[in-house]
Scaffold this motif. Sequence first.
Motif, PDB file in Angstrom:
ATOM      1  N   THR A 118     -19.390 -13.155  12.071  1.00 31.38           N
ATOM      2  CA  THR A 118     -18.538 -14.015  12.900  1.00 31.38           C
ATOM      3  C   THR A 118     -18.592 -15.467  12.444  1.00 31.38           C
ATOM      4  O   THR A 118     -17.690 -16.247  12.763  1.00 31.38           O
ATOM      5  CB  THR A 118     -18.976 -13.945  14.374  1.00 31.38           C
ATOM      6  OG1 THR A 118     -20.349 -14.364  14.484  1.00 31.38           O
ATOM      7  CG2 THR A 118     -18.856 -12.528  14.894  1.00 31.38           C
ATOM      8  N   ALA A 174     -15.499 -16.517  10.371  1.00 28.55           N
ATOM      9  CA  ALA A 174     -14.309 -16.788  11.183  1.00 28.55           C
ATOM     10  C   ALA A 174     -14.423 -18.138  11.875  1.00 28.55           C
ATOM     11  O   ALA A 174     -13.444 -18.891  11.954  1.00 28.55           O
ATOM     12  CB  ALA A 174     -14.106 -15.671  12.208  1.00 28.55           C
ATOM     13  N   GLU A 175     -15.613 -18.461  12.371  1.00 23.81           N
ATOM     14  CA  GLU A 175     -15.816 -19.748  13.027  1.00 23.81           C
ATOM     15  C   GLU A 175     -15.647 -20.889  12.034  1.00 23.81           C
ATOM     16  O   GLU A 175     -15.074 -21.941  12.367  1.00 23.81           O
ATOM     17  CB  GLU A 175     -17.209 -19.796  13.652  1.00 23.81           C
ATOM     18  CG  GLU A 175     -17.396 -18.839  14.826  1.00 23.81           C
ATOM     19  CD  GLU A 175     -18.821 -18.861  15.346  1.00 23.81           C
ATOM     20  OE1 GLU A 175     -19.587 -19.761  14.950  1.00 23.81           O
ATOM     21  OE2 GLU A 175     -19.174 -17.977  16.133  1.00 23.81           O
ATOM     22  N   ARG A 234     -13.787 -20.897   9.307  1.00 26.40           N
ATOM     23  CA  ARG A 234     -12.368 -21.038   8.979  1.00 26.40           C
ATOM     24  C   ARG A 234     -11.607 -21.736  10.102  1.00 26.40           C
ATOM     25  O   ARG A 234     -10.728 -22.567   9.848  1.00 26.40           O
ATOM     26  CB  ARG A 234     -11.757 -19.660   8.700  1.00 26.40           C
ATOM     27  CG  ARG A 234     -12.218 -19.037   7.377  1.00 26.40           C
ATOM     28  CD  ARG A 234     -11.365 -17.824   7.033  1.00 26.40           C
ATOM     29  NE  ARG A 234     -11.573 -16.737   7.987  1.00 26.40           N
ATOM     30  CZ  ARG A 234     -12.464 -15.779   7.824  1.00 26.40           C
ATOM     31  NH1 ARG A 234     -13.234 -15.766   6.745  1.00 26.40           N
ATOM     32  NH2 ARG A 234     -12.598 -14.808   8.715  1.00 26.40           N
TER      33      ARG A 234
END
Length: 424
Positions: free
Chosen positions: A156, A159-160, A162
């Motif tokens: 995760t 994603a954080e 990005r």
Amino acid sequence: MLTVVPDPADRDNPGPSSLIDEIVRQGARRMLAEALAAEVDAYIAQFAAERGEDGRRLVVRNGYHQSREVLTSAGSVEVTVPRVNDKRTDAATGERCRFASAILPPWARKTPKITEVLPLLYLHGLSSGDFVPALGQFLGSSAGLSGPVITRLTETWRAEQRAFAERDLSGVDYVYLWADGIHVNIRLEEHKLCLLVMIGVRADGRKELIALADGYRESTESWADLLRGCARRGMRAPVLAVGDGALGFWNGLREVFPQAREGRCWFHKTANVLAALPRSAHPGAKKALAEIWGAEDKTCARAAVKAFEAAYGAKFPKAVAKITDDAEELLAFYDYPAEHWVHLRTTNPIESTFATVRHRTKVTKGPGSRAAGLAMAFKLIESAQDRWRAVNAPHLVALVRAGATFVNSKLIERPTKDAPPEAA
């Protein structure tokens, strides 16, 4: 039943946990069971008036789910959740209604706190293969501590990272800015990862990570791309940017934010000067350089630069040129409040933060990929950011943004046109 006095038969064969740990776990188990029962009772009572065509209640108790272990901050707790038989139908979806516990969601094996802590332990140096031997006995269970579980939790971060790189910057004003390039070894690739880092000071004096990107050897184009992206997302030009003189950052800054003033990091500059001097000259040179950056004001600093040139110019012209060629940038911090000098002389906010990154990558001998290294660095900085303190005299940062003039660290008040003349 909760037992306080240990059985004498257990004294000769003690278990892996102490009595106090077992008391805590049993207490947590009982409290959790009571909370879950109360939650179910409240749900059933809420719909007690709803009945079917046969006159029976639509929402009733229906035994218990199969027991499961849940990892909590109090250790491993065995939980048996009451089951609810809800025969109602959702009018909007046409599907059957289901009871969902707000205390313990279905299939939850770890509390949110444990879910947050496990990736952070990995982040700060605990290898994914060490979780079971390191935490299994401490938590009373090894469930949910396998390497793949930890790796899945850390996915995760990418994603954080990005999302962070694409956030809007129009609502934040960064007055000061530090920039530096940090090189990190990549375990599965030939080239090192070069992290381009920018940390800024908001108008309220708080420090904040502005940008973190994967660059190519700190090249001008890599820095320019990063700065263009920040400008595109609404970032204003900083008043002063501080960094190492060897960075390609400066050409990018002059292109994207030409109005920003340049400052040089004295930590990097001192290392560069000493590298051009023989070891025997280091003690005296360090003292002479400290006379420059530690001067009372800019006038005294200029005098110290001339003294350094006079003392070392004849024998070591290359070392002296490193100071004289960048004198204006090196002394730029003197034009701002004296309370801010300690912050503006170096890129220490970046260097001190990335000491943690270097420690983590040293433990794991580097991340496995560039994307993993970037995500790891982002989470480490995000974690450290909560402990950053504001700059000294934070109220003066807004004055710097407003264009206030400071001479010898003193704020120069600008008289208005209507102000009465001073008495002779």
